[in-house]
Design a protein around this motif. Structure first.
Motif, PDB file in Angstrom:
ATOM      1  N   LEU A   1       0.836  -1.200   0.000  1.00  0.00           N
ATOM      2  CA  LEU A   1       0.000   0.000   0.000  1.00  0.00           C
ATOM      3  C   LEU A   1       0.870   1.249   0.000  1.00  0.00           C
ATOM      4  N   ASP A   2       1.959   1.227   0.784  1.00  0.00           N
ATOM      5  CA  ASP A   2       2.858   2.381   0.818  1.00  0.00           C
ATOM      6  C   ASP A   2       3.461   2.637  -0.559  1.00  0.00           C
ATOM      7  N   GLY A   3       3.952   1.574  -1.216  1.00  0.00           N
ATOM      8  CA  GLY A   3       4.573   1.733  -2.522  1.00  0.00           C
ATOM      9  C   GLY A   3       3.584   2.207  -3.569  1.00  0.00           C
ATOM     10  N   LEU A   4       2.366   1.690  -3.522  1.00  0.00           N
ATOM     11  CA  LEU A   4       1.346   2.093  -4.484  1.00  0.00           C
ATOM     12  C   LEU A   4       0.948   3.553  -4.271  1.00  0.00           C
ATOM     13  N   ALA A   5       0.871   3.975  -3.015  1.00  0.00           N
ATOM     14  CA  ALA A   5       0.522   5.363  -2.718  1.00  0.00           C
ATOM     15  C   ALA A   5       1.606   6.314  -3.227  1.00  0.00           C
ATOM     16  N   ARG A   6       2.876   5.963  -3.001  1.00  0.00           N
ATOM     17  CA  ARG A   6       3.971   6.815  -3.499  1.00  0.00           C
ATOM     18  C   ARG A   6       3.926   6.913  -5.017  1.00  0.00           C
ATOM     19  N   ALA A   7       3.739   5.769  -5.678  1.00  0.00           N
ATOM     20  CA  ALA A   7       3.712   5.768  -7.134  1.00  0.00           C
ATOM     21  C   ALA A   7       2.500   6.518  -7.676  1.00  0.00           C
ATOM     22  N   SER A   8       1.428   6.583  -6.888  1.00  0.00           N
ATOM     23  CA  SER A   8       0.215   7.279  -7.308  1.00  0.00           C
ATOM     24  C   SER A   8       0.240   8.756  -6.953  1.00  0.00           C
ATOM     25  N   GLY A   9       1.271   9.182  -6.232  1.00  0.00           N
ATOM     26  CA  GLY A   9       1.400  10.589  -5.883  1.00  0.00           C
ATOM     27  C   GLY A   9       0.467  11.048  -4.787  1.00  0.00           C
TER      28      GLY A   9
ATOM     29  N   SER B   1      -0.948  10.119  -0.386  1.00  0.00           N
ATOM     30  CA  SER B   1      -0.576   9.505   0.881  1.00  0.00           C
ATOM     31  C   SER B   1      -1.237   8.134   1.021  1.00  0.00           C
ATOM     32  N   ARG B   2      -0.662   7.345   1.916  1.00  0.00           N
ATOM     33  CA  ARG B   2      -1.178   6.000   2.173  1.00  0.00           C
ATOM     34  C   ARG B   2      -2.625   6.043   2.659  1.00  0.00           C
ATOM     35  N   SER B   3      -2.913   6.940   3.581  1.00  0.00           N
ATOM     36  CA  SER B   3      -4.259   7.005   4.160  1.00  0.00           C
ATOM     37  C   SER B   3      -5.283   7.508   3.152  1.00  0.00           C
ATOM     38  N   VAL B   4      -4.903   8.511   2.358  1.00  0.00           N
ATOM     39  CA  VAL B   4      -5.835   9.041   1.360  1.00  0.00           C
ATOM     40  C   VAL B   4      -6.158   7.978   0.324  1.00  0.00           C
ATOM     41  N   LEU B   5      -5.130   7.279  -0.165  1.00  0.00           N
ATOM     42  CA  LEU B   5      -5.367   6.248  -1.165  1.00  0.00           C
ATOM     43  C   LEU B   5      -6.238   5.135  -0.601  1.00  0.00           C
ATOM     44  N   ALA B   6      -5.924   4.679   0.602  1.00  0.00           N
ATOM     45  CA  ALA B   6      -6.710   3.598   1.213  1.00  0.00           C
ATOM     46  C   ALA B   6      -8.162   4.012   1.375  1.00  0.00           C
ATOM     47  N   ASP B   7      -8.377   5.252   1.812  1.00  0.00           N
ATOM     48  CA  ASP B   7      -9.730   5.742   2.057  1.00  0.00           C
ATOM     49  C   ASP B   7     -10.511   5.871   0.755  1.00  0.00           C
ATOM     50  N   ARG B   8      -9.906   6.533  -0.231  1.00  0.00           N
ATOM     51  CA  ARG B   8     -10.600   6.757  -1.499  1.00  0.00           C
ATOM     52  C   ARG B   8     -10.832   5.455  -2.254  1.00  0.00           C
ATOM     53  N   PHE B   9      -9.827   4.612  -2.277  1.00  0.00           N
ATOM     54  CA  PHE B   9      -9.925   3.358  -3.018  1.00  0.00           C
ATOM     55  C   PHE B   9     -11.055   2.499  -2.452  1.00  0.00           C
ATOM     56  N   ALA B  10     -11.075   2.353  -1.136  1.00  0.00           N
ATOM     57  CA  ALA B  10     -12.116   1.526  -0.511  1.00  0.00           C
ATOM     58  C   ALA B  10     -13.502   2.116  -0.744  1.00  0.00           C
TER      59      ALA B  10
END
Length: 356
Positions: A270-278, A280-289
């Motif tokens: 999740l950390d690596g995907l968030a960095r590559a997506s530009g 944060s980890r929490s924002v990506l996890a929240d929006r994706f879910a």
């Protein structure tokens, strides 16, 4: 798989206090995820024909599991769609109010539901479910022409294109899960040089002259028409509407989905995907879910198993090889995950696919 929407529009309200970024073009984040999914779930034209109807007219189409083996025996799932070229009518399926459609409108029935299409509510059914099965059997056998006439001979005319396509639904088809039970797209008819109209015109022109390969051309065009319908639906989705298609349009989630589909075998975190997506980890996890309906790593696992299921069904490579292609160094780990997601071992899945 996420539960398909029950609404005709598929729109839902965004939770209070949650903000989503402006949508982006679904193809602008790198990997064309929609095209990748359409290819992997093996979208295939099954039947395609034109109906010329006079009032009163009415058809009842049974659950697709009853006619799927007739029109496309190897398909897991059947999707049907209709494009009204002239006239009007009403479409309905169990549990939903009838929907009126007019010239230019598009109706898609993605989830194999039984449905009816009639010239007026409560009107007579020329084709009951049993008669529709006989019709589809004759059409699939090539005993009927491309242009079919039906109805009672009254003064009101309707004309619509009917398309039936097959695809994989298991173990994971995010596109199907994102579509409502009845997708109704209305077109104004004002667009100049409309792609959909050009595809339909090309199909009708192909039908006017009997040439070698015409059936293949028309079925191929039916697939293109359906993909264009999906693109229009995607373009019209509101950015606050949960669903996989809305996720494609969100900047952060769309980039994450593109990366996962571009490099599904990579050892993503999740950390690596968030960095590559530009983001944060929490924002990506929240929006994706919220948008996609599951966490990013769960989505990746499900998509890997869909890719593996397609390779196994095609008979490509040993189980261990298929596992490595989708990111598993251990055959045992791959087999455990596949059985958990797909409900069968890789070997059993392949054997079952080859028996069909």
């Amino acid at each position: 798989m996420a539960r398909p929407h029950d609404q005709v529009s598929g729109s839902l309200a965004v939770p209070s206090g949650r903000r989503l970024s402006a949508p982006v073009d679904a193809g602008s984040a790198g990997k064309d995820v929609l095209s990748e999914v359409v290819r992997t779930v093996k979208l295939t034209g099954a039947l395609f024909f034109l109906v010329e109807a006079t009032s009163p007219w009415g058809i009842e189409v049974p659950h697709a599991t009853t006619f799927g083996p007739i029109i496309l025996p190897r398909a897991q799932h059947i999707v049907s769609y209709h494009i009204a070229l002239a006239g009007s009518g009403y479409a309905s399926l169990p549990g939903l109010e009838p929907v009126r459609f007019g010239a230019g409108d598009i109706l898609v029935f993605p989830h194999a539901d039984p449905y009816t299409m009639v010239s007026r509510p409560g009107g007579p059914l020329e084709f009951t479910a049993e008669a529709s099965l006989a019709f589809l059997r004759a059409m699939a056998a090539g005993r009927l022409p491309f242009v079919v006439e039906e109805g009672g001979g009254g003064p009101e005319h309707a004309r619509f294109v009917c398309g039936f396509l097959g695809c994989d639904a298991r173990p994971f088809n995010p596109l199907l899960a994102a579509l409502p039970r009845l997708l109704h797209l209305q077109r104004s008819g004002d667009a100049q040089d409309d792609v959909l109209d050009r595809l339909i015109d090309l199909t009708l022109a192909e039908a006017r002259i009997a040439r070698a390969g015409s059936d293949c051309v028309r079925l191929g065009l039916s697939e293109l028409i359906f993909v264009e319908v999906l693109r229009r639906y995607l373009a019209g989705i509101k950015s606050d509407t949960p669903g996989w298609l809305a996720g494609l349009r969100d900047p952060a989630v769309g980039r994450a989905l593109a990366l996962l589909h571009e490099r599904p075998a990579s050892a993503w975190t999740l950390d690596g995907l968030a960095r590559a997506s530009g983001t944060s980890r929490s924002v990506l996890a929240d929006r994706f879910a919220y948008l996609v309906g599951c966490p990013p790593m769960q989505y990746l696992t499900q998509w890997r198993m869909q890719m593996a299921a397609r390779r196994l069904s095609d008979g490509a490579g040993k189980v261990a090889t298929v596992g490595r292609e989708v990111g598993y160094a251990s055959e045992a780990a791959f087999s455990r995950t596949f059985k958990k997601v797909a409900g069968a071992s890789p070997a059993a899945w392949r054997a079952r696919a080859q028996r069909v």
